[in-house]
Design a protein around this motif. Structure first.
Motif, PDB file in Angstrom:
ATOM      1  N   VAL A 183     -10.246  16.565  -4.721  1.00 43.97           N
ATOM      2  CA  VAL A 183      -9.772  15.207  -4.465  1.00 43.97           C
ATOM      3  C   VAL A 183      -8.246  15.279  -4.469  1.00 43.97           C
ATOM      4  N   VAL A 184      -7.636  14.931  -3.340  1.00 47.15           N
ATOM      5  CA  VAL A 184      -6.193  15.074  -3.154  1.00 47.15           C
ATOM      6  C   VAL A 184      -5.575  13.713  -2.880  1.00 47.15           C
ATOM      7  N   VAL A 185      -4.462  13.429  -3.555  1.00 44.87           N
ATOM      8  CA  VAL A 185      -3.687  12.218  -3.278  1.00 44.87           C
ATOM      9  C   VAL A 185      -2.276  12.631  -2.880  1.00 44.87           C
ATOM     10  N   ASP A 186      -1.804  12.076  -1.777  1.00 46.28           N
ATOM     11  CA  ASP A 186      -0.461  12.329  -1.265  1.00 46.28           C
ATOM     12  C   ASP A 186       0.352  11.045  -1.429  1.00 46.28           C
ATOM     13  N   LEU A 187       1.133  10.965  -2.523  1.00 43.56           N
ATOM     14  CA  LEU A 187       1.975   9.794  -2.780  1.00 43.56           C
ATOM     15  C   LEU A 187       3.282   9.913  -2.010  1.00 43.56           C
ATOM     16  N   CYS A 188       3.861   8.745  -1.648  1.00 44.02           N
ATOM     17  CA  CYS A 188       5.111   8.752  -0.868  1.00 44.02           C
ATOM     18  C   CYS A 188       4.914   9.661   0.336  1.00 44.02           C
ATOM     19  N   CYS A 189       3.829   9.437   1.063  1.00 45.93           N
ATOM     20  CA  CYS A 189       3.349  10.412   2.047  1.00 45.93           C
ATOM     21  C   CYS A 189       4.204  10.509   3.294  1.00 45.93           C
ATOM     22  N   GLY A 190       5.035   9.495   3.585  1.00 47.42           N
ATOM     23  CA  GLY A 190       5.818   9.551   4.813  1.00 47.42           C
ATOM     24  C   GLY A 190       4.914   9.713   6.019  1.00 47.42           C
ATOM     25  N   SER A 191       5.149  10.754   6.794  1.00 47.28           N
ATOM     26  CA  SER A 191       4.343  11.015   7.987  1.00 47.28           C
ATOM     27  C   SER A 191       2.942  11.517   7.669  1.00 47.28           C
ATOM     28  N   GLY A 192       2.677  11.820   6.402  1.00 48.20           N
ATOM     29  CA  GLY A 192       1.374  12.374   6.021  1.00 48.20           C
ATOM     30  C   GLY A 192       1.313  13.886   6.120  1.00 48.20           C
ATOM     31  N   ALA A 193       2.474  14.522   6.325  1.00 51.35           N
ATOM     32  CA  ALA A 193       2.507  15.960   6.595  1.00 51.35           C
ATOM     33  C   ALA A 193       1.911  16.792   5.465  1.00 51.35           C
ATOM     34  N   LEU A 194       2.219  16.447   4.219  1.00 51.58           N
ATOM     35  CA  LEU A 194       1.753  17.276   3.100  1.00 51.58           C
ATOM     36  C   LEU A 194       0.237  17.213   2.969  1.00 51.58           C
ATOM     37  N   GLY A 195      -0.300  16.005   3.009  1.00 47.93           N
ATOM     38  CA  GLY A 195      -1.739  15.859   2.879  1.00 47.93           C
ATOM     39  C   GLY A 195      -2.485  16.548   3.998  1.00 47.93           C
ATOM     40  N   ARG A 222     -12.802  21.960   1.861  1.00 49.70           N
ATOM     41  CA  ARG A 222     -13.212  20.557   1.877  1.00 49.70           C
ATOM     42  C   ARG A 222     -12.306  19.749   0.968  1.00 49.70           C
ATOM     43  N   VAL A 223     -11.803  18.655   1.491  1.00 49.45           N
ATOM     44  CA  VAL A 223     -10.857  17.833   0.739  1.00 49.45           C
ATOM     45  C   VAL A 223     -11.202  16.364   0.908  1.00 49.45           C
ATOM     46  N   ASP A 224     -11.168  15.630  -0.195  1.00 46.25           N
ATOM     47  CA  ASP A 224     -11.260  14.175  -0.156  1.00 46.25           C
ATOM     48  C   ASP A 224      -9.824  13.670  -0.238  1.00 46.25           C
ATOM     49  N   LEU A 225      -9.224  13.370   0.921  1.00 42.72           N
ATOM     50  CA  LEU A 225      -7.787  13.103   1.016  1.00 42.72           C
ATOM     51  C   LEU A 225      -7.479  11.608   1.039  1.00 42.72           C
ATOM     52  N   HIS A 226      -6.504  11.227   0.213  1.00 37.53           N
ATOM     53  CA  HIS A 226      -6.010   9.855   0.170  1.00 37.53           C
ATOM     54  C   HIS A 226      -4.483   9.911   0.170  1.00 37.53           C
ATOM     55  N   ASP A 236       2.953   0.444  -3.087  1.00 36.13           N
ATOM     56  CA  ASP A 236       3.888   1.148  -3.954  1.00 36.13           C
ATOM     57  C   ASP A 236       3.165   2.124  -4.877  1.00 36.13           C
ATOM     58  N   LEU A 237       3.458   3.395  -4.706  1.00 38.16           N
ATOM     59  CA  LEU A 237       2.901   4.469  -5.532  1.00 38.16           C
ATOM     60  C   LEU A 237       1.383   4.335  -5.677  1.00 38.16           C
ATOM     61  N   PHE A 238       0.869   4.213  -6.917  1.00 36.33           N
ATOM     62  CA  PHE A 238      -0.576   4.220  -7.141  1.00 36.33           C
ATOM     63  C   PHE A 238      -1.256   2.894  -6.822  1.00 36.33           C
ATOM     64  N   ALA A 239      -0.475   1.836  -6.658  1.00 34.82           N
ATOM     65  CA  ALA A 239      -1.044   0.486  -6.558  1.00 34.82           C
ATOM     66  C   ALA A 239      -2.146   0.330  -5.510  1.00 34.82           C
ATOM     67  N   PRO A 240      -2.020   0.907  -4.304  1.00 33.32           N
ATOM     68  CA  PRO A 240      -3.059   0.675  -3.296  1.00 33.32           C
ATOM     69  C   PRO A 240      -4.249   1.609  -3.363  1.00 33.32           C
ATOM     70  N   LEU A 241      -4.228   2.577  -4.276  1.00 31.92           N
ATOM     71  CA  LEU A 241      -5.330   3.548  -4.321  1.00 31.92           C
ATOM     72  C   LEU A 241      -6.607   2.916  -4.865  1.00 31.92           C
ATOM     73  N   PRO A 242      -7.763   3.333  -4.380  1.00 30.98           N
ATOM     74  CA  PRO A 242      -9.030   2.832  -4.903  1.00 30.98           C
ATOM     75  C   PRO A 242      -9.187   3.159  -6.383  1.00 30.98           C
ATOM     76  N   VAL A 243      -9.650   2.213  -7.154  1.00 27.89           N
ATOM     77  CA  VAL A 243      -9.816   2.403  -8.596  1.00 27.89           C
ATOM     78  C   VAL A 243     -10.761   3.556  -8.891  1.00 27.89           C
ATOM     79  N   ARG A 244     -11.699   3.816  -7.990  1.00 25.19           N
ATOM     80  CA  ARG A 244     -12.684   4.883  -8.215  1.00 25.19           C
ATOM     81  C   ARG A 244     -12.033   6.262  -8.328  1.00 25.19           C
ATOM     82  N   LEU A 245     -10.773   6.401  -7.914  1.00 23.65           N
ATOM     83  CA  LEU A 245     -10.097   7.692  -8.000  1.00 23.65           C
ATOM     84  C   LEU A 245      -9.510   7.972  -9.381  1.00 23.65           C
ATOM     85  N   ARG A 246      -9.440   6.967 -10.217  1.00 24.46           N
ATOM     86  CA  ARG A 246      -8.853   7.165 -11.543  1.00 24.46           C
ATOM     87  C   ARG A 246      -9.637   8.229 -12.323  1.00 24.46           C
TER      88      ARG A 246
END
Length: 263
Positions: free
Chosen positions: A97-109, A118-122, A148-158
């Protein structure tokens, strides 16, 4: 700066050199490849000569062996950040399970998702333009959220995130005006300015990261060489086990904070 219609590679190189482009020959070849006509080439050269980042002129940046779409006003992924992706890939478990914060263009994720099985990418970013760009790049590899940062992530990822990529801004506020105009003028300040010592956003990320990381999961952030010791203490104070990885070749410093594994 006015650029006359350009048809030859040598003329393009000369125009770019006059504009101060250090890698004029390489850039000229890319612009010639991108242009469908002499008029389009002239327009591309004029935009580059006016100071727009090459990646914004082309509409893409090369990152980790892929062409990543980069729209105007979106942070351009740096080649040194490929080192962070490599460190993340070495730590990631199967089906991470991967989270890319401050992702910009999404390049890192995107780079990490394509490097692993296999990756569950957010991914998420506070900038609407970045979110639109990241959604184009991420596609069906994962989900992209605005906030902003973690605020929009699904709670199920905690408590479930194995790899937390945080390509946070870390330039001290006073140093932003010293950056090259390509970054200072054409990239969003929120993607550059890290506050007084450059680590304000890192402090916010580190404070919340333990609640989101899985046991043994890791947070990875970039920092400058002069910030590394403070960055290590920030992660330690958040309850993470810190370590530093350095690439002299890419002039990159990555600070890793790992959550305690289940005992």
């Amino acid at each position: 700066m006015s650029v006359h219609p350009v048809s030859s590679l040598s003329t393009t190189v000369l125009a770019l050199r006059r504009a101060g482009c250090v890698f004029a020959e390489d850039e000229a070849r890319l612009l010639h490849e991108a242009a469908a006509s002499p008029d389009e080439l002239s327009a591309l050269v004029e935009r580059r000569a006016a100071g727009l980042p090459l990646e914004h002129v082309l509409g893409w940046a090369e990152f980790h062996g892929r062409r990543i779409a980069v729209d105007s006003g979106v942070f351009v992924p740096r080649r040194r950040t490929e080192f962070l992706v490599a460190q993340a890939a070495a730590l990631a478990p199967r089906r991470a399970v991967v989270v890319d914060l401050c992702c910009g263009s999404g390049a890192l994720g995107v780079a990490l998702a394509t490097a692993l099985d296999r990756v569950d990418l957010h991914a998420c970013d506070v900038e609407p333009a970045a979110v639109r760009c990241a959604r184009r790049n991420v596609g069906d590899l994962g989900e992209v959220y605005e906030g902003d940062l973690f605020a929009p992530l699904p709670v199920r990822l905690r408590g479930r995130v194995d790899v937390l990529l945080a390509n946070i801004p870390y330039v001290p506020t006073a140093d932003v005006e010293l950056l090259p105009a390509e970054a200072r003028v054409h990239e969003p300040r929120v993607a550059l300015d890290g506050g007084g010592d450059g680590l304000d956003v890192m402090r916010r990320v580190a404070a919340e990261a333990p609640a989101w990381l899985a046991p043994g999961g890791s947070l990875l952030v970039e920092a400058s060489e002069r910030q590394r010791d403070v960055a290590v203490e920030i992660l330690r104070a958040a309850g993470l086990t810190p370590r530093v990885r350095v690439s002299e070749e890419l002039y990159a410093t990555v600070v890793v904070g790992t959550a305690r594994p289940v005992t």
